[in-house]
Design a protein around this motif. Structure first.
Motif, PDB file in Angstrom:
ATOM      1  N   VAL A  39      -6.682  -4.672   3.743  1.00 49.23           N
ATOM      2  CA  VAL A  39      -6.082  -3.691   4.365  1.00 49.23           C
ATOM      3  C   VAL A  39      -6.462  -2.416   3.811  1.00 49.23           C
ATOM      4  N   PHE A  40      -6.420  -1.192   4.355  1.00 49.67           N
ATOM      5  CA  PHE A  40      -7.232  -0.351   4.600  1.00 49.67           C
ATOM      6  C   PHE A  40      -6.078   1.175   4.554  1.00 49.67           C
ATOM      7  N   ALA A  41      -6.041   2.281   3.952  1.00 45.92           N
ATOM      8  CA  ALA A  41      -4.860   3.012   3.867  1.00 45.92           C
ATOM      9  C   ALA A  41      -5.483   4.926   3.330  1.00 45.92           C
ATOM     10  N   SER A  42      -5.039   6.002   3.571  1.00 47.97           N
ATOM     11  CA  SER A  42      -6.088   6.347   4.027  1.00 47.97           C
ATOM     12  C   SER A  42      -4.665   8.086   4.147  1.00 47.97           C
ATOM     13  N   LEU A  43      -5.192   8.606   3.041  1.00 49.19           N
ATOM     14  CA  LEU A  43      -3.948   9.963   3.385  1.00 49.19           C
ATOM     15  C   LEU A  43      -5.046  11.230   3.047  1.00 49.19           C
ATOM     16  N   GLY A  44      -4.692  11.887   4.003  1.00 41.73           N
ATOM     17  CA  GLY A  44      -5.488  13.112   4.052  1.00 41.73           C
ATOM     18  C   GLY A  44      -6.624  12.656   4.987  1.00 41.73           C
ATOM     19  N   ASP A  45      -7.697  13.876   5.044  1.00 44.24           N
ATOM     20  CA  ASP A  45      -9.142  13.380   6.346  1.00 44.24           C
ATOM     21  C   ASP A  45     -10.161  13.291   6.028  1.00 44.24           C
ATOM     22  N   SER A  46     -10.124  11.557   4.891  1.00 42.90           N
ATOM     23  CA  SER A  46     -11.188  10.988   4.208  1.00 42.90           C
ATOM     24  C   SER A  46     -10.664  10.151   5.044  1.00 42.90           C
ATOM     25  N   ASN A  47     -12.372   9.052   5.546  1.00 39.66           N
ATOM     26  CA  ASN A  47     -12.208   7.787   5.993  1.00 39.66           C
ATOM     27  C   ASN A  47     -13.210   7.392   5.295  1.00 39.66           C
ATOM     28  N   ALA A  48     -12.633   5.920   6.021  1.00 39.03           N
ATOM     29  CA  ALA A  48     -13.654   5.051   5.939  1.00 39.03           C
ATOM     30  C   ALA A  48     -14.345   4.549   6.589  1.00 39.03           C
ATOM     31  N   TYR A  49     -15.576   2.963   6.282  1.00 38.95           N
ATOM     32  CA  TYR A  49     -16.291   2.920   7.602  1.00 38.95           C
ATOM     33  C   TYR A  49     -16.751   1.684   7.130  1.00 38.95           C
ATOM     34  N   LEU A  50     -17.389   0.017   7.599  1.00 35.56           N
ATOM     35  CA  LEU A  50     -17.451  -0.514   7.533  1.00 35.56           C
ATOM     36  C   LEU A  50     -18.462  -1.117   8.310  1.00 35.56           C
ATOM     37  N   THR A  65      -9.076  12.359  12.500  1.00 31.34           N
ATOM     38  CA  THR A  65      -9.292  13.009  11.292  1.00 31.34           C
ATOM     39  C   THR A  65      -8.946  14.662  11.245  1.00 31.34           C
ATOM     40  N   ASN A  66      -9.348  15.063  10.256  1.00 31.77           N
ATOM     41  CA  ASN A  66      -9.010  16.510  10.267  1.00 31.77           C
ATOM     42  C   ASN A  66      -8.200  16.255   9.729  1.00 31.77           C
ATOM     43  N   GLN A  67      -6.942  16.204   9.756  1.00 33.88           N
ATOM     44  CA  GLN A  67      -5.592  15.927  10.007  1.00 33.88           C
ATOM     45  C   GLN A  67      -4.681  15.292   8.864  1.00 33.88           C
ATOM     46  N   VAL A  68      -3.640  15.254   8.093  1.00 31.13           N
ATOM     47  CA  VAL A  68      -2.814  15.152   6.859  1.00 31.13           C
ATOM     48  C   VAL A  68      -2.408  14.163   7.366  1.00 31.13           C
ATOM     49  N   PHE A  69      -2.592  12.906   7.407  1.00 22.73           N
ATOM     50  CA  PHE A  69      -1.735  11.673   7.728  1.00 22.73           C
ATOM     51  C   PHE A  69      -1.612  10.464   6.840  1.00 22.73           C
ATOM     52  N   GLU A  70      -1.042   9.292   7.079  1.00 22.66           N
ATOM     53  CA  GLU A  70      -1.375   8.296   6.122  1.00 22.66           C
ATOM     54  C   GLU A  70      -1.342   7.208   7.225  1.00 22.66           C
ATOM     55  N   TRP A  71      -2.505   6.281   6.998  1.00 24.24           N
ATOM     56  CA  TRP A  71      -2.494   5.429   7.885  1.00 24.24           C
ATOM     57  C   TRP A  71      -3.281   4.348   7.113  1.00 24.24           C
ATOM     58  N   ILE A  72      -2.340   3.004   7.560  1.00 28.90           N
ATOM     59  CA  ILE A  72      -2.356   1.663   7.204  1.00 28.90           C
ATOM     60  C   ILE A  72      -2.966   0.201   8.271  1.00 28.90           C
ATOM     61  N   GLY A  73      -4.210   0.146   7.670  1.00 28.13           N
ATOM     62  CA  GLY A  73      -4.290  -0.913   8.788  1.00 28.13           C
ATOM     63  C   GLY A  73      -4.829  -2.138   8.585  1.00 28.13           C
ATOM     64  N   LYS A  74      -5.412  -3.276   8.829  1.00 29.63           N
ATOM     65  CA  LYS A  74      -5.412  -4.020   8.344  1.00 29.63           C
ATOM     66  C   LYS A  74      -6.697  -5.581   9.221  1.00 29.63           C
ATOM     67  N   PRO A 106       0.959  -0.930  -0.068  1.00 27.24           N
ATOM     68  CA  PRO A 106       0.148   0.241  -0.258  1.00 27.24           C
ATOM     69  C   PRO A 106       0.579   1.863   0.170  1.00 27.24           C
ATOM     70  N   ALA A 107       1.462   1.179   0.751  1.00 28.96           N
ATOM     71  CA  ALA A 107       2.689   2.154   0.403  1.00 28.96           C
ATOM     72  C   ALA A 107       2.998   2.837  -0.191  1.00 28.96           C
ATOM     73  N   GLU A 108       3.820   2.141  -1.516  1.00 28.63           N
ATOM     74  CA  GLU A 108       5.025   2.188  -2.537  1.00 28.63           C
ATOM     75  C   GLU A 108       3.445   2.835  -3.926  1.00 28.63           C
ATOM     76  N   MET A 109       2.130   1.754  -3.482  1.00 21.56           N
ATOM     77  CA  MET A 109       0.998   2.294  -4.232  1.00 21.56           C
ATOM     78  C   MET A 109       0.617   3.319  -4.376  1.00 21.56           C
ATOM     79  N   PHE A 110       0.714   3.998  -2.482  1.00 16.91           N
ATOM     80  CA  PHE A 110       0.212   5.448  -2.436  1.00 16.91           C
ATOM     81  C   PHE A 110       1.128   6.501  -3.740  1.00 16.91           C
ATOM     82  N   TRP A 111       2.403   6.282  -3.133  1.00 19.03           N
ATOM     83  CA  TRP A 111       3.933   7.002  -3.433  1.00 19.03           C
ATOM     84  C   TRP A 111       3.436   7.505  -4.622  1.00 19.03           C
ATOM     85  N   ARG A 112       3.216   6.538  -5.376  1.00 23.09           N
ATOM     86  CA  ARG A 112       2.991   6.451  -7.094  1.00 23.09           C
ATOM     87  C   ARG A 112       1.519   7.024  -7.383  1.00 23.09           C
ATOM     88  N   SER A 113       0.647   7.146  -6.545  1.00 18.92           N
ATOM     89  CA  SER A 113      -0.147   8.122  -6.645  1.00 18.92           C
ATOM     90  C   SER A 113      -0.138   8.883  -6.820  1.00 18.92           C
TER      91      SER A 113
END
Length: 135
Positions: free
Chosen positions: A89-100, A117-126, A57-64
């Motif tokens: 596997v979820f990944a996020s960049l920016g202040d958008s979120n995902a919900y189950l 939330t409302n921060q610029v961040f990278e987060w990867i979780g499984k 996921p980190a490589e995918m985000f870097w290319r994007s």
């Protein structure tokens, strides 16, 4: 996938999905509306994710990120989910979120920590499944 466009701005959301032997890959990007080319940024991010072949996921985000930066101005948030038989596997960049979504109690559960939330961040979780999931 659901998005929630602002009633005050043009919709700058882009989304895509791909099914391949590794599972289901989904992406949602929301171009930052303060730039006139925000839609181009979200499209570039999603197209880059959909073109990525790999499992990092980190490589995918870097290319994007490189594709969006090549536009020289607009930016976007990005949320991805890669669903396999046994995990998401979820990944996020920016202040958008995902919900189950839980059918059991018809509720939504936030995937990313509330404190980010409302921060610029990278987060990867499984999220691992005890039983195989239907893809």
């Amino acid at each position: 996938m659901l998005t929630s466009p602002s009633p005050h701005h043009e919709n700058h959301d882009s989304y895509g999905f791909r099914v391949d032997p590794t599972g289901l890959l989904m992406a949602v990007a929301d171009g930052v509306s303060s730039h006139p080319d925000a839609k181009q940024a979200s499209l570039a991010a999603v197209k880059s994710v959909m073109a990525y072949i790999g499992s990092d996921p980190a490589e995918m985000f870097w290319r994007s990120h490189k594709k969006v930066m090549a536009l020289k101005g607009p930016s976007t948030t990005l949320v991805t989910a890669h669903v396999t038989e046994r995990q998401i596997v979820f990944a996020s960049l920016g202040d958008s979120n995902a919900y189950l979504y839980s059918e059991r109690d018809a509720s939504f559960r936030r995937v990313f920590p509330q404190s980010q939330t409302n921060q610029v961040f990278e987060w990867i979780g499984k999220w691992n499944f005890p039983e195989p999931a239907v893809v």
